[in-house]
Design a protein around this motif. Structure first.
Motif, PDB file in Angstrom:
ATOM      1  N   ILE A   1       0.835  -1.206   0.000  1.00 23.23           N
ATOM      2  CA  ILE A   1       0.000   0.000   0.000  1.00 23.23           C
ATOM      3  C   ILE A   1       0.870   1.257   0.000  1.00 23.23           C
ATOM      4  N   ALA A   2       1.896   1.272   0.845  1.00 23.00           N
ATOM      5  CA  ALA A   2       2.748   2.461   0.981  1.00 23.00           C
ATOM      6  C   ALA A   2       3.553   2.757  -0.272  1.00 23.00           C
ATOM      7  N   THR A   3       3.942   1.715  -0.988  1.00 23.27           N
ATOM      8  CA  THR A   3       4.853   1.918  -2.114  1.00 23.27           C
ATOM      9  C   THR A   3       4.185   1.731  -3.474  1.00 23.27           C
ATOM     10  N   GLU A   4       2.890   1.468  -3.478  1.00 19.23           N
ATOM     11  CA  GLU A   4       2.163   1.230  -4.728  1.00 19.23           C
ATOM     12  C   GLU A   4       2.403   2.355  -5.729  1.00 19.23           C
ATOM     13  N   ASP A   5       2.972   2.005  -6.850  1.00  9.86           N
ATOM     14  CA  ASP A   5       3.242   2.948  -7.940  1.00  9.86           C
ATOM     15  C   ASP A   5       4.043   4.173  -7.496  1.00  9.86           C
TER      16      ASP A   5
ATOM     17  N   VAL B   1       5.624   8.704   3.854  1.00  7.12           N
ATOM     18  CA  VAL B   1       4.429   8.162   3.213  1.00  7.12           C
ATOM     19  C   VAL B   1       3.240   9.080   3.508  1.00  7.12           C
ATOM     20  N   ASP B   2       2.536   9.456   2.452  1.00  9.17           N
ATOM     21  CA  ASP B   2       1.385  10.360   2.572  1.00  9.17           C
ATOM     22  C   ASP B   2       0.142   9.555   2.938  1.00  9.17           C
ATOM     23  N   ILE B   3      -0.039   9.345   4.231  1.00  9.28           N
ATOM     24  CA  ILE B   3      -1.140   8.513   4.709  1.00  9.28           C
ATOM     25  C   ILE B   3      -2.501   9.170   4.500  1.00  9.28           C
ATOM     26  N   VAL B   4      -2.551  10.487   4.495  1.00  5.69           N
ATOM     27  CA  VAL B   4      -3.815  11.178   4.232  1.00  5.69           C
ATOM     28  C   VAL B   4      -4.275  10.884   2.802  1.00  5.69           C
ATOM     29  N   GLU B   5      -3.348  10.881   1.851  1.00  6.58           N
ATOM     30  CA  GLU B   5      -3.701  10.546   0.466  1.00  6.58           C
ATOM     31  C   GLU B   5      -4.144   9.096   0.341  1.00  6.58           C
ATOM     32  N   ILE B   6      -3.518   8.216   1.107  1.00  5.46           N
ATOM     33  CA  ILE B   6      -3.946   6.814   1.094  1.00  5.46           C
ATOM     34  C   ILE B   6      -5.402   6.729   1.528  1.00  5.46           C
ATOM     35  N   ALA B   7      -5.748   7.439   2.593  1.00  2.35           N
ATOM     36  CA  ALA B   7      -7.141   7.435   3.070  1.00  2.35           C
ATOM     37  C   ALA B   7      -8.069   7.981   1.990  1.00  2.35           C
ATOM     38  N   LYS B   8      -7.728   9.133   1.442  1.00  2.00           N
ATOM     39  CA  LYS B   8      -8.563   9.745   0.405  1.00  2.00           C
ATOM     40  C   LYS B   8      -8.740   8.825  -0.792  1.00  2.00           C
TER      41      LYS B   8
ATOM     42  N   HIS C   1      -6.750  -0.904  10.728  1.00  2.00           N
ATOM     43  CA  HIS C   1      -8.057  -1.537  10.962  1.00  2.00           C
ATOM     44  C   HIS C   1      -8.874  -1.611   9.675  1.00  2.00           C
ATOM     45  N   TYR C   2      -8.701  -0.631   8.812  1.00  2.00           N
ATOM     46  CA  TYR C   2      -9.418  -0.636   7.537  1.00  2.00           C
ATOM     47  C   TYR C   2      -8.830  -1.670   6.567  1.00  2.00           C
ATOM     48  N   PHE C   3      -7.524  -1.702   6.420  1.00  2.00           N
ATOM     49  CA  PHE C   3      -6.894  -2.551   5.416  1.00  2.00           C
ATOM     50  C   PHE C   3      -6.763  -4.008   5.837  1.00  2.00           C
ATOM     51  N   ILE C   4      -6.762  -4.295   7.122  1.00  2.00           N
ATOM     52  CA  ILE C   4      -6.707  -5.689   7.576  1.00  2.00           C
ATOM     53  C   ILE C   4      -8.110  -6.263   7.426  1.00  2.00           C
ATOM     54  N   ASP C   5      -8.252  -7.208   6.508  1.00  5.36           N
ATOM     55  CA  ASP C   5      -9.573  -7.719   6.130  1.00  5.36           C
ATOM     56  C   ASP C   5     -10.436  -8.135   7.322  1.00  5.36           C
ATOM     57  N   GLU C   6      -9.855  -8.874   8.256  1.00  6.59           N
ATOM     58  CA  GLU C   6     -10.643  -9.355   9.396  1.00  6.59           C
ATOM     59  C   GLU C   6     -11.169  -8.201  10.242  1.00  6.59           C
TER      60      GLU C   6
END
Length: 175
Positions: free
Chosen positions: A19-23, A30-37, A90-95
């Motif tokens: 997730i952090a390094t995708e493309d 790492v821009d975590i706010v952009e990941i959320a958006k 919590h969002y990205f961990i499927d369980e």
């Protein structure tokens, strides 16, 4: 919920790193706010007194992160970045996400503790460290002689706390 084993850690680390390094779009730190958006997650930063540090809620198909700034901190502060990344865990961990989508709470609101006892909290903490300091970016910067200056440089590069950076260095570094 699965036990928090070495295999589980490896899975969570790989997910966070991907997730952090995708493309290469989220950069360093790492821009975590952009990941959320990019994932349709909204957020708010307010002073929530001492009720929690962070909390992820699911309502009507939408996820929202609440971050407690304790009246003075901003999203560039390592403490808030970690709380935000923890809630993204919590969002990205499927369980974890599946439990929230079913309308059940994972736990009480999150507070940072050095020694978490709940597996879901340990997993979200581990995910957060890996999201903020992805192994594919962090480990090659750990080469050379260990020094305070090196840890300080890593801390600045990843915009993380000194203690989190040191723990990550110990985990991935050459010592």
């Amino acid at each position: 919920m699965k036990d928090f084993t070495a295999g589980r850690k490896k899975t969570l680390a790989a997910l966070a790193d991907f997730i952090a390094t995708e493309d290469e779009i989220y950069g360093l730190p790492v821009d975590i706010v952009e990941i959320a958006k990019d994932n349709g997650i909204t957020y708010s930063v307010n002073d929530y007194d001492e009720y929690f540090d962070g909390m992820l809620e699911h309502e009507n198909g939408n996820f929202h992160i609440f971050i407690n700034n304790h009246g003075e901190l901003n999203m560039n502060t390592p403490r808030l970045r970690f709380s935000f990344a923890h809630e993204l865990g919590h969002y990205f961990i499927d369980e974890h996400r599946t439990v929230l989508e079913a309308g059940t709470s994972l736990h009480c609101p999150s507070f940072y503790k050095m020694h978490q006892e709940q597996v879901v909290e340990k997993e979200a903490d581990y995910f957060a460290a890996n999201l903020l300091m992805p192994e594919s970016k962090f480990s090659h910067l750990c080469k050379g002689v260990f020094s305070y200056e090196l840890v300080e440089k890593l801390q600045q590069t990843f915009n993380t706390s000194l203690s989190a950076t040191l723990f990550r260095y110990i985990e991935l570094g050459e010592i």
